[in-house]
Design an enzyme around this catalytic site. Sequence first.
Site, short mmCIF file in Angstrom:
data_model
loop_
_atom_site.label_atom_id
_atom_site.label_comp_id
_atom_site.label_asym_id
_atom_site.label_seq_id
_atom_site.Cartn_x
_atom_site.Cartn_y
_atom_site.Cartn_z
N HIS A 548 -36.52 4.74 -22.59
CA HIS A 548 -37.33 3.73 -21.92
C HIS A 548 -38.83 4.06 -22.00
O HIS A 548 -39.54 4.01 -20.98
CB HIS A 548 -36.95 3.63 -20.43
CG HIS A 548 -35.67 2.92 -20.16
ND1 HIS A 548 -35.12 2.84 -18.89
CD2 HIS A 548 -34.83 2.24 -20.97
CE1 HIS A 548 -33.99 2.15 -18.94
NE2 HIS A 548 -33.79 1.78 -20.19
N HIS A 591 -33.94 -1.28 -15.27
CA HIS A 591 -34.01 -1.19 -16.74
C HIS A 591 -35.18 -2.06 -17.17
O HIS A 591 -35.65 -2.90 -16.41
CB HIS A 591 -32.71 -1.70 -17.35
CG HIS A 591 -31.53 -0.80 -17.10
ND1 HIS A 591 -30.90 -0.11 -18.09
CD2 HIS A 591 -30.89 -0.49 -15.96
CE1 HIS A 591 -29.91 0.60 -17.57
NE2 HIS A 591 -29.88 0.38 -16.27
C1 LIG Z 1 -30.54 3.07 -26.43
C2 LIG Z 1 -31.28 2.11 -25.52
C3 LIG Z 1 -30.65 1.61 -24.40
C4 LIG Z 1 -31.32 0.72 -23.57
N1 LIG Z 1 -30.63 0.13 -22.55
C5 LIG Z 1 -31.21 -0.87 -21.87
C6 LIG Z 1 -30.46 -1.63 -20.94
O1 LIG Z 1 -29.26 -1.42 -20.76
N2 LIG Z 1 -31.09 -2.61 -20.27
C7 LIG Z 1 -32.42 -2.88 -20.47
O2 LIG Z 1 -32.94 -3.78 -19.80
N3 LIG Z 1 -33.16 -2.18 -21.33
C8 LIG Z 1 -32.57 -1.20 -22.06
N4 LIG Z 1 -33.30 -0.54 -23.02
C9 LIG Z 1 -34.74 -0.80 -23.13
C10 LIG Z 1 -35.17 -2.08 -23.83
O3 LIG Z 1 -34.25 -2.50 -24.80
C11 LIG Z 1 -36.54 -1.82 -24.46
O4 LIG Z 1 -37.39 -1.31 -23.48
C12 LIG Z 1 -37.17 -3.07 -25.07
O5 LIG Z 1 -36.37 -3.60 -26.09
C13 LIG Z 1 -38.55 -2.75 -25.62
O6 LIG Z 1 -39.11 -3.91 -26.17
P1 LIG Z 1 -40.33 -3.80 -27.17
O7 LIG Z 1 -40.70 -5.16 -27.59
O8 LIG Z 1 -41.36 -2.92 -26.59
O9 LIG Z 1 -39.75 -2.98 -28.42
P2 LIG Z 1 -38.49 -3.23 -29.34
O10 LIG Z 1 -37.57 -4.21 -28.74
O11 LIG Z 1 -37.91 -1.88 -29.62
O12 LIG Z 1 -39.09 -3.86 -30.66
C14 LIG Z 1 -40.00 -3.16 -31.51
C15 LIG Z 1 -39.74 -3.61 -32.94
O13 LIG Z 1 -40.83 -3.26 -33.75
C16 LIG Z 1 -40.35 -2.77 -35.00
N5 LIG Z 1 -41.42 -1.94 -35.57
C17 LIG Z 1 -41.90 -0.77 -35.08
N6 LIG Z 1 -42.94 -0.36 -35.82
C18 LIG Z 1 -43.13 -1.29 -36.78
C19 LIG Z 1 -44.07 -1.42 -37.84
N7 LIG Z 1 -45.07 -0.53 -38.02
N8 LIG Z 1 -43.94 -2.47 -38.68
C20 LIG Z 1 -42.96 -3.40 -38.48
N9 LIG Z 1 -42.06 -3.32 -37.49
C21 LIG Z 1 -42.17 -2.28 -36.64
C22 LIG Z 1 -39.09 -2.04 -34.62
O14 LIG Z 1 -38.24 -1.80 -35.72
C23 LIG Z 1 -38.51 -2.95 -33.56
O15 LIG Z 1 -37.68 -3.93 -34.13
C24 LIG Z 1 -32.66 0.37 -23.85
C25 LIG Z 1 -33.29 0.88 -24.98
C26 LIG Z 1 -32.61 1.73 -25.83
C27 LIG Z 1 -33.29 2.24 -27.06
#
Ligand SMILES: Cc1cc2nc3c(=O)[nH]c(=O)nc-3n(C[C@H](O)[C@H](O)[C@H](O)COP(=O)(O)OP(=O)(O)OC[C@H]3O[C@@H](n4cnc5c(N)ncnc54)[C@H](O)[C@@H]3O)c2cc1C
Length: 606
Positions: A548, A591
């Site tokens: 997280h 979460h």
């Molecule tokens: C194992 C795990 C379990 C979790 N369990 C829960 C849960 O049960 N409930 C809950 O609410 N939350 C949970 N979370 C947390 C939640 O899913 C994340 O906090 C959330 O998805 C983050 O959103 P984001 O947009 O910041 O990043 P992300 O959703 O991770 O998206 C970032 C994207 O950017 C892409 N990317 C990165 N760098 C680049 C680049 N330079 N060029 C192009 N693409 C790039 C990545 O590949 C990814 O697809 C969990 C997370 C994980 C990893």
Amino acid sequence: MLPTRPISALSTLAVALISIPLTSALSGIVTDPTQVDKQTFDYVVVGGGLGGLVVANRLSENPDISVLVIEAGADNRDDPRIYDPSQYSVAFGTELDWNWPSSQGRSIKGGKTLGGSTSINGLAQTRGQRAQYDALATFLNNDDGGGYWNWQGMFTGMLKSEGFSAPNDQQKEAGASSNPAFHNDSGPLQVTYPDGIYHGPHQKYFRDVVSSNFSLVASQDADDGFANVVAFHPNTIAWKDSGHRSSSATAYFTPVSERSNLAILTSQLATKILFDTSASTPKATGVEFGTSNGDRYTVNAGREVIISAGAIQTPALLQLSGVGDSSLLNGLGIDVVADLKGVGKNLQEQTMDSVGWTPVDGFDPQGTGPSDMIAYPDLLSLSSSSQNDIASAITSNVGSYAQDAYRAGAVVSVDAAEKIFSIQQELMVNRSVGLVEAFFDTGFPNGGLGIDLWQLLPFSRGTVSIKSNDPFTYPTVDPRYFAADVDMQIQIAGLRMARKIFQTDPLKSIVTEENAPGFDTVPENNGDGGSDEDWRAWIQQGFSSVHHPIATCSMMSQDLGGVVGSDLRVYGTSNLRIVDASVLPMQLSAHLSATLYGLAENAADM
Ligand SMILES: Cc1cc2nc3c(=O)[nH]c(=O)nc-3n(C[C@H](O)[C@H](O)[C@H](O)COP(=O)(O)OP(=O)(O)OC[C@H]3O[C@@H](n4cnc5c(N)ncnc54)[C@H](O)[C@@H]3O)c2cc1C
């Protein structure tokens, strides 16, 4: 997200005329980078995960606006490791997972696939405490962004994302309940209770023990902003069709994949944000991208570049692009575009351990899950069970934690850290927010019954810093787990409580012995639930990251080390915003994803 200044019909037409001929052939999933090379889109979004796909969907509702998303991973929506909720964790350590090494020998997981981490996460859907959302504006000198950054604004955003299905009769019989006042049934993200919900007695027993013995209320619906309760929580499950995972990809892209003004380029890493530095404020004009074989392409952004690469890769991309602390960038020979000290600082990650008990012979959970019973004990419920005076530990150490974080380069100044910590202290000591999550887990650890326990609101602050100007080299990720000792004290208090929960009837009647850590490893110590020393040793040896990470480009005022303001624009630049977990300035008692969907909906509404 809309442009900040209203644009005239004429200029809208001009943008449309400029961009549509160049991009109209491109829509849906694109795998050939040469098709995108040197094209122009109104918005270029980096990262097709939670933040990126919400924003891309909402922006492309306007057919006159062209949107490109660049995603480092592939489109794996058809892969059962992604869509099947029962395969949680099978994707870990594979090509679907960034799996960043972090300090102390740990690793942090993150989805490297369309949908980002929502494609591999645990599907738990939980919201934080009202006071925590209201506190967002206090990091911004009380600028709530016109109403987005408080409980009401975030509640509105969270509702907008949600397509909720209330529990049916069989789910109600298992204990699930909800209050329609706190849900929306027509948003994109499908949220409900599992068909395989456990009908065994154990989840209800957990709820009963926690509410009767640890002064936590058993709530009918914890999504009301009073999260310091014990309750059944829903999951992100696609109830309208398959019962598969509802991810940002299936919720926000699949239904609109036919839009002619929305394209997603997969399996390409954004390697640099391109700037026009001739203006007094550097202006983001496009993105360079490519693969590790050295190919490089560029795409132009007519209006804005939006970075949604998540809390680890977003600060890394900014640093590679010359936006960050000049002392780091100079050392790597990177030209400084904006000397923004807060980029990559303020990293907050949580720490997890699982207490496990062996069920009695013949125990049948009567279902397949996923598990959906969670408690969020606040200070009162924790300290009464552990006799730890956590409040005074926090209060008397804020100054030294701030100095320590500054010495480690994890905050921009001691003064800033003290201000940030005082907001956190107020919530933890006086506002009854949950300090730990106690996730009641059927089947884990050791195939029995368990409580996954993590301290939610660390005072430890860490860093994400690139160590090379090669974009394919992972950054150094150092959350400085347990640097603030109160984080360890809270973890111990939570674990002691978890052990005690299993020692209390009626839960006690369906288990035989503790198998993790076990009384040999952490002896009962004359009935006080285990000594601090024994718990400490076990935690240090076995804790894992919760996956997280947040706050590495925090939405805070600049004096606190903020990277974006209340409009999510990157300070010291123009045409550049961030919409992902990196902007959330402080962890919540929840979460992350429900909150981040709300944040991204708000961003798109601006
Ligand atoms: C194992 C795990 C379990 C979790 N369990 C829960 C849960 O049960 N409930 C809950 O609410 N939350 C949970 N979370 C947390 C939640 O899913 C994340 O906090 C959330 O998805 C983050 O959103 P984001 O947009 O910041 O990043 P992300 O959703 O991770 O998206 C970032 C994207 O950017 C892409 N990317 C990165 N760098 C680049 C680049 N330079 N060029 C192009 N693409 C790039 C990545 O590949 C990814 O697809 C969990 C997370 C994980 C990893």
